[in-house]
Design an enzyme around this catalytic site. Structure first.
Site, PDB file in Angstrom:
ATOM      1  N   CYS A  83       0.817  -1.213   0.000  1.00 19.67           N
ATOM      2  CA  CYS A  83       0.000   0.000   0.000  1.00 19.67           C
ATOM      3  C   CYS A  83       0.850   1.263   0.000  1.00 19.67           C
ATOM      4  O   CYS A  83       0.361   2.342  -0.327  1.00 19.67           O
ATOM      5  CB  CYS A  83      -0.956   0.008   1.192  1.00 19.67           C
ATOM      6  SG  CYS A  83      -0.155   0.247   2.795  1.00 19.67           S
ATOM      7  N   CYS A 126      -6.665 -10.821   6.968  1.00 18.16           N
ATOM      8  CA  CYS A 126      -5.261 -10.556   7.302  1.00 18.16           C
ATOM      9  C   CYS A 126      -4.344 -11.700   6.894  1.00 18.16           C
ATOM     10  O   CYS A 126      -3.125 -11.554   6.888  1.00 18.16           O
ATOM     11  CB  CYS A 126      -5.112 -10.311   8.808  1.00 18.16           C
ATOM     12  SG  CYS A 126      -5.323 -11.815   9.810  1.00 18.16           S
ATOM     13  N   CYS A 158      -4.097  -8.745  13.390  1.00 19.57           N
ATOM     14  CA  CYS A 158      -5.226  -9.658  13.227  1.00 19.57           C
ATOM     15  C   CYS A 158      -6.249  -9.292  14.289  1.00 19.57           C
ATOM     16  O   CYS A 158      -5.901  -9.131  15.454  1.00 19.57           O
ATOM     17  CB  CYS A 158      -4.787 -11.114  13.393  1.00 19.57           C
ATOM     18  SG  CYS A 158      -6.164 -12.280  13.373  1.00 19.57           S
ATOM     19  N   VAL A 287       6.237  10.153   2.780  1.00 21.54           N
ATOM     20  CA  VAL A 287       5.610  10.861   1.668  1.00 21.54           C
ATOM     21  C   VAL A 287       4.287  10.208   1.293  1.00 21.54           C
ATOM     22  O   VAL A 287       3.291  10.882   1.013  1.00 21.54           O
ATOM     23  CB  VAL A 287       6.555  10.914   0.454  1.00 21.54           C
ATOM     24  CG1 VAL A 287       5.830  11.453  -0.782  1.00 21.54           C
ATOM     25  CG2 VAL A 287       7.768  11.784   0.765  1.00 21.54           C
ATOM     26  N   GLY A 373      15.808   9.379   5.764  1.00 22.85           N
ATOM     27  CA  GLY A 373      14.412   9.787   5.785  1.00 22.85           C
ATOM     28  C   GLY A 373      13.926  10.056   7.186  1.00 22.85           C
ATOM     29  O   GLY A 373      13.163  10.998   7.428  1.00 22.85           O
ATOM     30  N   LYS A 445      12.062   4.230  25.214  1.00 25.92           N
ATOM     31  CA  LYS A 445      10.877   4.610  24.439  1.00 25.92           C
ATOM     32  C   LYS A 445       9.627   4.196  25.193  1.00 25.92           C
ATOM     33  O   LYS A 445       9.554   3.087  25.723  1.00 25.92           O
ATOM     34  CB  LYS A 445      10.887   3.929  23.062  1.00 25.92           C
ATOM     35  CG  LYS A 445       9.601   4.177  22.252  1.00 25.92           C
ATOM     36  CD  LYS A 445       9.622   3.462  20.914  1.00 25.92           C
ATOM     37  CE  LYS A 445       8.291   3.630  20.181  1.00 25.92           C
ATOM     38  NZ  LYS A 445       8.306   3.015  18.840  1.00 25.92           N
ATOM     39  N   PHE A 821     -17.830  -7.972  14.021  1.00 24.21           N
ATOM     40  CA  PHE A 821     -17.888  -7.702  15.458  1.00 24.21           C
ATOM     41  C   PHE A 821     -19.060  -6.800  15.857  1.00 24.21           C
ATOM     42  O   PHE A 821     -19.001  -6.120  16.877  1.00 24.21           O
ATOM     43  CB  PHE A 821     -16.565  -7.096  15.949  1.00 24.21           C
ATOM     44  CG  PHE A 821     -15.350  -7.766  15.377  1.00 24.21           C
ATOM     45  CD1 PHE A 821     -15.054  -9.076  15.707  1.00 24.21           C
ATOM     46  CD2 PHE A 821     -14.531  -7.109  14.484  1.00 24.21           C
ATOM     47  CE1 PHE A 821     -13.946  -9.713  15.162  1.00 24.21           C
ATOM     48  CE2 PHE A 821     -13.420  -7.732  13.935  1.00 24.21           C
ATOM     49  CZ  PHE A 821     -13.130  -9.037  14.269  1.00 24.21           C
ATOM     50  N   ALA A1102     -25.207 -11.382  18.490  1.00 26.53           N
ATOM     51  CA  ALA A1102     -25.753 -11.804  19.784  1.00 26.53           C
ATOM     52  C   ALA A1102     -25.328 -13.226  20.147  1.00 26.53           C
ATOM     53  O   ALA A1102     -25.967 -13.860  20.988  1.00 26.53           O
ATOM     54  CB  ALA A1102     -27.275 -11.685  19.796  1.00 26.53           C
ATOM     55  N   GLU A1284     -19.383 -13.981  22.100  1.00 26.66           N
ATOM     56  CA  GLU A1284     -19.221 -12.773  22.909  1.00 26.66           C
ATOM     57  C   GLU A1284     -18.752 -13.002  24.347  1.00 26.66           C
ATOM     58  O   GLU A1284     -17.955 -12.214  24.865  1.00 26.66           O
ATOM     59  CB  GLU A1284     -20.543 -12.000  22.928  1.00 26.66           C
ATOM     60  CG  GLU A1284     -20.945 -11.442  21.590  1.00 26.66           C
ATOM     61  CD  GLU A1284     -22.343 -10.858  21.606  1.00 26.66           C
ATOM     62  OE1 GLU A1284     -22.469  -9.624  21.515  1.00 26.66           O
ATOM     63  OE2 GLU A1284     -23.313 -11.630  21.719  1.00 26.66           O
TER      64      GLU A1284
END
Length: 1352
Positions: A83, A126, A158, A287, A373, A445, A821, A1102, A1284
């Site tokens: 992507c 995924c 995931c 970018v 970069g 960090k 979900f 449900a 659930e």
């Protein structure tokens, strides 16, 4: 300018040559703005690579890019985010996608086989990304170790599985096999816990076997062996082309952008001199984000990947010089080699940089992102820049006029994302210097999620001492996240030089840093007090670390570090995870072809692993197809004064712009009450409110046109938060209330009364597949809708209403959904409605797939809750009375919020008997996008509140919380607040087994010992039960239909009303049909879910889908069996095919419709009597955690879950649902934080800012036990719902964190109940662990500033 550069600038576009899955591709006119992902999906039709986020944050688009490197004469294989990868960057590269390594038609690759057969693919969206990350790892290292496996998936997300089965499948590639999860005697998992406990674990394994329990969900011995010599070869032609075109420079042009790829530094400098506004692009990780999400336009892009000086690594006398285009992955590799080969004192700088690189983004980003970069981006929260600034990295800059060498110091960054580098200058290299004797460098960090997350505060501290002394000679303290730039704490450093390293220095440092490192209370990013506290906390860690190092080196007169403080000096290394899954095997003698109760693989798993499984946006473009883009409000509440569409309509590609007046039917929609506009008319009521749509020939043109539309608003008062709604009395009706017993008498009987308040934040669904719809108009006002919805019938009804046509003209089709979900029950219709409108009006097919940021902006999520409670209890801890009021933030329409409120209230007591109880839920009307159904449907929020008052009782009485919980547990025959008598209660069985399996008493004692010995690291433990009612609240929804066709060859086509969203519903239905008809599963196929096949279906939700649809399938099979029985009786020696043919020739109908409705549901809210739920699911979880009291970081050490699923229809699927729901709950309660501005703008709109759990967030030890011998006579084949209930068990992690915090607070004399809101983020954990550092950084007085974000 040299001649070659002039020729390059003036030349036309070159050919782009690369290979995809072994096939040569020659692109004559490549578009510099096009990504590899778009090209693969739209140009080549390779849809196995998925679009999940478009920002490199989810890994769904992972592919492998291979190149032949001339210098090393070797192949390099990289996992990369397609992507972000610019198409033009792929000249002479070989791209391998998931389709290129195996298929179901020919042969699966071992990677594809193992993830599918290990049950590591649920919704499957995924899965191709995980497959390609693993494949790239194996191509580089055929025998990886566990740490490499872990690192390979840091950039993959995931939402379904909870990661455990993915790791289990891929651990089989590790040479030592990894941990068996306690499946064998002598398991390493047992040995690591001491001899006695190891023997106990082995005895448990033997006992489980004797009880008919199994720990095997798959058999690794059945996997095909992995032979690296059999992999697809790198195209020989590509090697020849690489060698022959070594010195070629390239240019690619489009009408809007030019891509230059120079082959020399002189060319690069000439290009930059000619185009100083150009951007240099290596990995496109910055970018690409700016162009996609910030609407930046860059007419000229320059790729330096063929410039030798920018891609070299040189070992100098003073350090290692890296070319600015060297990838972070290569930097890491070179530094690791240096650390291994050089003396430790010489590599302090290198190790500090490596510590940052361990947590820098995901592997896909590190593979392509360049060191230069990272520097030139000048991000104030950069991970690496503090390390480079603290250690004074040497930068070499060049332009056509000469060279400039400078150190990274306080003058390098001149403002937000600005540096001292001139526009025509190019960063050529950065040199990391060797450290010297007496020098110490450490990096730190802090982030919301430890892995693949941007930092909150990052720091590198560099101190040099005088020889054989603890006197500071030089000190550089660099911070990221403490202003608009990376900063050096110069005043503090100057104040500490010449001082001895000791307590006096620490006091001075903390006081000085508190004064120097300040932030405006309204500054971007918020968390001001936390960030300031981190500055002190991180320096304190550094102080203790160096103090200990000095003592170890024998430096005299150095203070002793108390042993209980040493924990603050330890560097976190993720332990290898292990797991146990235990389930009851099928009865002996069950027919092998009867697969009910067996761990059958998800029927689509192999197709999902090969990329062959089709999702909605994978459908081939229809003839004359158009693309739709939304026009959304940028204001929370305003009148729309004017809309200027002139620019959009003038674009040649734009076909139409549609608004509310173009709707032929009703502009009102909604799942319960039609109170929401399809398209806003005159007034907008949230940021993201859809005002209109643009329809164009391409997606890019539609989106560009939508952005060009100018809207003028008149702002109106906006209500954003629950508190603002309370003040304005902005509520939906009715108030949901429930009461049982005598509340006043209960409080009078109580020895103690506590009052408390808790805020539970919302949650984004973050399904990997965003909402997508394709609408195709047919004859006579008919329309066909392909949608990623959980509720086809609701989509059908809504579309029909909008178009003003009957429902019988609308066919909604769903093949599979990439996660839902609850988020695609009703909110998917906001896309389907407008896409159908455009297709209907224009009589052409129209498609729309929301970008991730759009989806998060417009669709809403889980309801934020605020609860205020009053609880009365006895001295023994028995709860006698509870009065609780909930406020939920519903947003700008009702959607299903009243139903959510009802479910919340009826689960307010969780698993505890409370004789006198009252609960109310007030639904707040605000100017946020409408919140909606989400797994758990209100119960996770109220169960967390319930466990909070249980925890408060324990703290008040000074007793272990599990003692209070056990004392109050429900028993058989008890009545709930809605007067339903509990039957078949397995709660105490789950409780006892969980405590036994988790060895809680031993662990509690060990944790207490650990906490006594460690001041700054604390462990906590919590055991939490759940009782979850199974039924739709609305009685009419508790029904289902099914359709079965038997064809004359004996094959069976099955259709039912549920949608496959990853939960394995189709798989279970095939199992039910297989048993029902007595045939192998191989004869049964589920094609899709369609409103033309099964009408009036209930939403898939449900947790009822298996119960309802399975019973309908069974009913259908019974009908068909009755029709076939005469032919079986006539020919008992026949077979299925002969019986089917005989019936057909006898003109018997071999198609049947089945139906089921759940019985005995007769609750009456007026009398508070009757049966509200069909039955209850029970479970218990014990979790242990460890927190860093100085930073708020935490790790879940173990979670032991005992879940009652009745007689499991499919243990593999059910355990997958338990683990996936649990990890989604862990995200809800510890990580996932939706942040809104005070003006109602969602600030967290993608994986970069919104963090769901990653592979590193699963418990180090995860044990799941399905309760044995617990048949449920209320449901299909004695099974129970599972989707659930397990999510609520993640409250155990939250309260284990609270347990650890409480221990930390005792260190400073704080005891008793305290408020910890959800999610328990690193910020909230750290600030709750009050100490001298938090006192030095107080929170600004509310009302004196405008916060960056508000609690909604």
């Amino acid at each position: 300018m040299n001649t070659k550069t002039q020729v390059l600038i003036e030349s036309g576009s070159d050919e782009l040559i690369f290979f995809v899955n072994g096939k040569k591709v020659v692109e004559k006119n490549p578009d510099p703005e096009m990504t590899l992902l778009f090209y693969l999906r739209k140009k080549l039709g390779l849809t196995g690579t998925k679009l999940g986020c478009a920002e490199g944050g989810c890994g769904a688009c992972t592919v492998m890019i291979s190149r032949f490197h001339l210098d090393s004469q070797r192949l390099l294989h990289l996992a990369v985010n397609a992507c972000l990868a610019p198409l033009c960057s792929l000249h002479l590269a070989a791209i391998t996608t998931v389709e290129g390594i195996g298929s179901t038609a020919q042969k699966l690759h071992p990677v594809q086989e193992r993830i599918s057969h290990a049950h590591g693919s649920q919704c499957g969206f995924c899965t191709p990304g995980f497959v390609m990350s693993m494949y790239a790892l194996l191509r580089n290292n055929p025998a990886p170790h566990m740490e490499q496996l872990h690192q390979a998936f840091q950039g993959n997300l995931c939402r379904c599985t909870g990661y455990r089965p993915i790791l289990e499948g891929f651990k089989t590639f590790i040479q030592n096999g990894g941990c068996c999860g306690g499946r064998a005697n002598g398991c390493c998992m047992n040995q690591n816990q001491g001899v006695d406990q190891g023997l106990d674990q082995d005895l448990d394994l033997d006992l489980d076997r004797d009880l008919g329990l199994s720990r095997a969900l798959f058999d690794p011995s059945e996997f095909m062996p992995f032979d690296p010599t059999q992999e697809v070869i790198f195209p020989p032609e590509l090697i020849s082309l690489t060698r022959s075109r070594k010195s070629c420079s390239l240019v690619f042009r489009s009408p809007h952008c030019t891509w230059f790829q120079p082959n020399s530094l002189d060319q690069l400098l000439d290009l930059k001199w000619t185009h100083p506004e150009s951007r240099i692009v290596v990995g496109n990780t910055e970018v690409g984000i700016e162009v996609k999400f910030k609407n930046m336009v860059y007419p000229v892009l320059i790729s330096p990947t063929q410039v030798p000086e920018l891609n070299s690594v040189q070992h100098t006398e003073t350090g290692i010089k890296f070319g600015a285009a060297v990838s972070l992955d290569q930097v890491e590799s070179v530094l690791q080699d240096a650390v291994m080969s050089l003396p430790a004192w010489q590599t302090e700088v290198f190790r500090a940089v490596l510590e940052h690189l361990r947590w820098f983004a995901g592997k896909q980003i590190r593979n392509v992102a360049a060191l230069g970069g990272n520097i030139m981006t000048a991000s104030p929260i950069s991970d690496l820049n503090p390390a480079l600034m603290s250690t004074a990295a040497i930068l070499t800059l060049r332009d056509r006029e000469g060279i400039r060498v400078l150190q990274m110091d306080q003058d390098f960054f001149t403002g937000y994302r600005r540096t001292t580098v001139h526009p025509a200058e190019v960063l050529v290299s950065a040199e990391l210097t060797y450290s010297q004797q007496g020098q110490f460098v450490r990096s730190y960090k802090t982030s919301r999620r430890r892995e693949d997350d941007i930092s909150i505060v990052t720091a590198t501290f560099n101190v040099t001492f005088e020889p054989e002394s603890s006197r500071v000679q030089d000190l550089r303290l660099a911070f990221g996240g403490m202003g608009p730039t990376t900063v050096l704490a110069l005043k503090t450093s100057n104040a500490l030089r010449g001082r001895m390293w000791g307590e006096e220095l620490l006091q001075t440092a903390c006081s000085s840093l508190a004064d120097e490192m300040t932030l405006d209370p309204s500054c971007p990013g918020g968390m001001v007090s936390y960030r300031r506290t981190l500055v002190l906390s991180l320096f304190y860690k550094f102080y203790l670390t160096i103090l200990q190092s000095l003592r170890e080196q024998g430096v005299e007169q150095v203070e002793l570090v108390p042993s209980e403080w040493l924990c603050a000096t330890k560097v976190f290394h993720p332990p290898a995870p292990s797991s146990v899954q235990v389930y009851q095997t099928v009865p002996s003698g069950q027919d092998l072809e009867d697969v009910v109760g067996r761990p059958l693989m998800h029927v689509s798993a192999e197709k999902q692993a090969t990329g062959e499984a089709q999702y909605c946006d994978d459908l081939r473009p229809a003839d004359n197809e158009l693309y739709l883009s939304l026009i959304c409000s940028t204001r929370a509440h305003a009148k729309v004064l004017s809309i200027d569409c002139s620019k959009a309509r003038a674009m040649p590609s734009v076909v139409s712009v549609l608004f509310a007046e173009d709707i032929p039917g009703s502009n009102w929609t909604g799942p319960v009450v039609q109170d929401e506009n399809v398209l806003a008319q005159g007034e907008v009521t949230c940021v993201g409110h859809i005002i209109g749509v643009v329809v164009a020939e391409t997606q890019a043109d539609a989106q560009k046109a939508a952005k060009s539309i100018k809207i003028q608003y008149q702002d109106l008062p906006a209500i954003i938060t629950i508190q603002e709604a309370i003040e304005a009395q902005s509520f939906y009706e009715p108030i949901v209330a429930l009461q049982r017993g005598d509340l006043e008498a209960g409080f009078k009987q109580s020895d103690h009364i506590l009052e408390g308040e808790l805020h539970v934040g919302g949650q984004e669904h973050f399904y990997l597949e965003t909402n997508v719809t394709l609408a195709v108009p047919r004859d006579q006002d008919e329309i066909e809708i392909f949608s990623s919805t959980q509720s086809p019938s609701q989509t059908q009804s809504c579309v029909a209403r909008v178009l003003g046509i009957p429902s019988n003209r609308v066919d909604v089709r769903v093949k599979r959904v990439g996660g839902g979900f609850g988020g695609k029950v009703s909110r998917s219709n906001i896309v389907s409605n407008v896409v159908a409108l455009a297709a209907h009006r224009l009589r052409r097919p129209v498609r729309c797939m929301l970008d991730r940021d759009e989806d998060m902006l417009v669709t809403g999520g889980r309801h934020p809750f605020c609860a205020k409670y009053k609880v009365g209890f006895s001295e023994s801890g028995q709860v006698l009375a509870l009065d609780v009021t909930y406020y939920s933030n519903a947003g700008n329409s009702m959607d299903g919020s009243i139903l959510v409120a009802h479910e919340a209230v009826v689960h307010m007591e969780n698993s505890y008997l409370v004789p006198n109880i009252r609960g109310r839920c007030i639904v707040c009307r605000t100017h946020l996008p409408s919140n909606t159904a989400f797994r758990g449907f209100g119960t996770p929020q109220t169960m967390l509140v319930c466990e909070d008052w249980i925890s408060a009782i324990a703290l008040k009485l000074g007793r272990a919380p599990e003692q209070i919980r056990e004392l109050n547990l429900y028993s058989e025959g008890d009545r709930t607040p809605y007067n339903q008598v509990l039957e078949g209660v397995t709660l105490r069985r789950c409780w006892d087994e969980c405590l036994d399996r988790a060895k809680i008493h031993e662990r509690r004692a060990q944790i207490q010992d650990f906490n006594r010995q460690n001041r700054w690291i604390k462990q906590g433990l919590a055991v939490v039960p759940t009782k979850f009612g199974i039924a739709f609240k609305e009685l009419f929804l508790n029904q289902a239909g099914a359709l079965v066709h038997i064809y004359t060859d004996g094959s069976v086509l099955l259709a039912h009303g549920g949608t496959e969203i990853g939960q394995g519903l189709h798989t279970k239905m095939i199992q039910v049909c297989s048993r029902g008809l007595g045939i192998p599963v191989t004869k049964i196929h589920v094609c899709e879910t369609s409103t033309h096949s099964v009408a009036n279906s209930s939403p898939t939700g449900a947790s009822m889908s298996s119960d309802l649809n399975g019973a309908a399938v069974r009913n259908t099979c019974e009908i068909l069996n009755q029709r076939l029985q005469p032919y079986k009786d006539r020919d008992p020696q026949g077979n299925w095919e002969s019986w089917v043919k005989a019936a057909y020739f006898d003109r018997v109908n071999l198609s049947a419709n089945g139906f089921y409705r759940a019985p005995e549901l007769d609750y009456d809210s007026k009398t508070n009597s009757g049966r509200m739920f069909h039955y209850f699911a029970y479970g218990v979880c014990c979790s242990e955690v460890e927190i860093d009291c100085l930073t708020g970081a935490h790790k879940t050490l173990s979670s032991t879950i005992v879940m009652d699923v009745g007689n499991s229809l499919n243990p593999a699927i059910d355990i997958g649902q338990v683990e996936g729901a649990f990890m989604q709950g862990v995200g809800l309660f510890t990580l996932e934080q939706l942040l809104y501005s005070p003006d109602g703008v969602l600030l967290t709109r993608g994986p970069g800012t919104y963090k769901i759990p990653g592979v590193g967030d699963i418990p180090t030890q995860l044990q799941v036990y399905l309760l044995r011998d617990a048949p449920n006579d209320k449901a299909l084949y004695c099974s129970k719902a599972v989707g659930e209930p397990p999510l609520c068990l993640a409250t155990s992690v939250f309260f284990a964190l609270k347990d650890a915090i409480a221990t930390s607070r005792l260190e400073v004399g704080l005891s008793g109940p305290f408020q910890l809101d959800s999610p328990a983020t690193a910020e909230r954990i750290r600030m709750a662990c009050a100490d001298r550092f938090t006192k030095m950084c107080p929170v600004a007085e509310p009302g004196t500033y405008k916060p960056w974000a508000v609690v909604v």
